[in-house]
Design an enzyme around this catalytic site. Sequence first.
Site, PDB file in Angstrom:
ATOM      1  N   CYS A 192       0.823  -1.213   0.000  1.00 21.80           N
ATOM      2  CA  CYS A 192       0.000   0.000   0.000  1.00 21.80           C
ATOM      3  C   CYS A 192       0.859   1.267   0.000  1.00 21.80           C
ATOM      4  O   CYS A 192       0.367   2.355  -0.297  1.00 21.80           O
ATOM      5  CB  CYS A 192      -0.930   0.014   1.210  1.00 21.80           C
ATOM      6  SG  CYS A 192      -2.175  -1.298   1.167  1.00 21.80           S
ATOM      7  N   TYR A 229     -14.541  15.055  23.262  1.00 23.69           N
ATOM      8  CA  TYR A 229     -14.801  16.378  22.692  1.00 23.69           C
ATOM      9  C   TYR A 229     -13.957  17.450  23.362  1.00 23.69           C
ATOM     10  O   TYR A 229     -13.933  17.595  24.578  1.00 23.69           O
ATOM     11  CB  TYR A 229     -16.285  16.763  22.819  1.00 23.69           C
ATOM     12  CG  TYR A 229     -16.511  18.247  22.638  1.00 23.69           C
ATOM     13  CD1 TYR A 229     -16.128  18.868  21.441  1.00 23.69           C
ATOM     14  CD2 TYR A 229     -17.034  19.033  23.653  1.00 23.69           C
ATOM     15  CE1 TYR A 229     -16.289  20.224  21.264  1.00 23.69           C
ATOM     16  CE2 TYR A 229     -17.201  20.402  23.490  1.00 23.69           C
ATOM     17  CZ  TYR A 229     -16.828  20.994  22.297  1.00 23.69           C
ATOM     18  OH  TYR A 229     -16.969  22.346  22.126  1.00 23.69           O
TER      19      TYR A 229
END
Length: 667
Positions: free
Chosen positions: A42, A426
Amino acid sequence: MRYIIIGGVAGGATAAARLRRADEMAEIILLEKGPHISYANCGLPYYIGGVIAERGKLLLQTPESFGKRFRIDVRIENEVIAIHPENKNLTIRKASGEEYKETYDKLLLSPGANPVKPPLEGINTEGIFTLRNVEDTDHIKAYITEKQVKRAVVVGAGFIGLEMAENLHHAGVAVSVVEMGNQVMAPIDFSMAAYIHQHLTQKGVSLYLEEGVTHFQRTDSSITVFLKSGKTIPADMVLLSIGVRPATALAQQAGLKLGETGGIWVDEHLETSQKDIYAVGDAIEYPHPLTGKPWLNYLANPANRQGRIVADNMVFGNTVSYEGAIGTSIAKVFDMTVASTGLAAKRLKQWDMKYRSSVTHSSSHAGYYPDALPLTLKLTFHPETGKLYGAQCVGYEGVDKRIDQIAGLIKHGGTVYDLIETEHTYAPPFSSAKDPIAIGGYVASNIISGAMPAISWRELVEEKDQVVMFDTRTVGEFSFGSIPGAINIPVDEIREHLAEIPTDKPVILFCAVGLRGYLAQRILMGRGYRNVRNLIGGYKTYSTSIAPVPKPSTEVISQTSASSSQPAATSTEATSATPKKEVLKINVCGLQCPGPVMQVKKAMDSIAAGERVEIVATDAGIARDVSGWCDATGNKLIEKHEDKGRYTVVLEKGDSVTNCPSTPTLN
């Protein structure tokens, strides 16, 4: 116990290492027909482009280091040419041509897949390559250097094709991409691929969609690529990235069962139709967990997982079942990231499965924190239960973590409601209090419940002559462009204009991304309107999806401009002869609509004729629609370019600037 593994990349190498951990005393032979094992295939495009500078970093293990660590007999350049299941032995050919036999107790096939190379005239010409292994990479890298390649054609716009296009561009090569389909990246839906089309052309890539190659012709100095349309493209090299097929020649020779799609058939334990012969990786066919239909999956993560499972089954006797792969993939395309998991809408339609979809536009993190970049998320799901079928995401940052979370839910039978309930980390630099996948879940649940009757961009294209459309954005946003025939009533004024909205005709509402259209819809539905739908993804999705792909330029990009971090100059950019003027600079990155347009108009109103404003925005609509806005208002577009998701636009105030176009109303 004697184990033999055919194929030393991904699944084969993983299985070999796991076999040793499971059985220290076993005899393990790893046969690889090439000169390398356990390499990072890859990463090959990035070495060609120079992003990965050292070739050695692609070689995760050498035959010597792998063999010593795991006490495995690694034999490179030893190709298995026949399997004899009745005698449990193999015929093997060395690089010298000498042949010999080996016996096995249990055998694993990990032959991978072969690149598709159609029998076109001239396809074996010097300078035409496929990319599948380290040897291919070495040949391409050397050819680019020795021949001083300045122009390349990539045939096929799948994930590898586009990664190669980017890396060739990075190496200073002007790139053309030819694709038979009407979009790049076939696994994703057209509306999501449209963002990639836009980005590729911004980077100076010539994109030829719905074009097939008929043949190639070599001259002394170049290769001519002939297209079905009659067009020709001159090139110094060509890379074929048309696709791959399972390498099943050995399995067929051995009489193993092949599946419906042409891959090697395996059961839930990854055992083939012949006892004691197993198979993993790109060569196998396995049922898709969401449909039960057999399919081929050419991805590294499933191959490595299969390698671990099959090793345990070979040692301990078929104790572990493979759950199957849903197809989760990601690619970097210049500055953008595109990822998908599960089933796209077009695949669901092809298989006649009931589904609905949602499209939401969010930011990579809180908009008020610097460098928030746009992120578009599409979900597909069951129209009644909300079971997640798939997701696609395009953006600049944070794409991977959203798709990874959704992939985990899909593999465990999750629903759109699980997206709402997912508890996220968050802080302003990382996300928003309502994460993009939660927003996607809320919108999808509203579609299912009927709280937001919706229409897709494709449905609107078909129906727009039979409906009345209302643009709920501000007058300023409307002046930058809208769907032809739409009537502008800003959402905050809609209660005062109810008399202008018919109750006896189908009504379509839309805004920039869908939120204000939904708010307007709830107002109307609360006042008795029944035939009113909101446009999924808003004007951003619609305008991007219907925008034509710019025709490729006949001019070849110079090596200097192609390797620059900026795209080649467009016809609207200032030339070096244009005198520099003082500019008012404004940054509207991360602002939610209608913030960017309001700031642009405010800045333009504050300057005198002949003065300029430079706008930096993360809203692609500013760059896309500004030309039409300038034509309508008498202002001038001096320059525009994109870099890593930030659009820079320079405008000059005209001598006699007109007011915004008047808002159309119903007769």
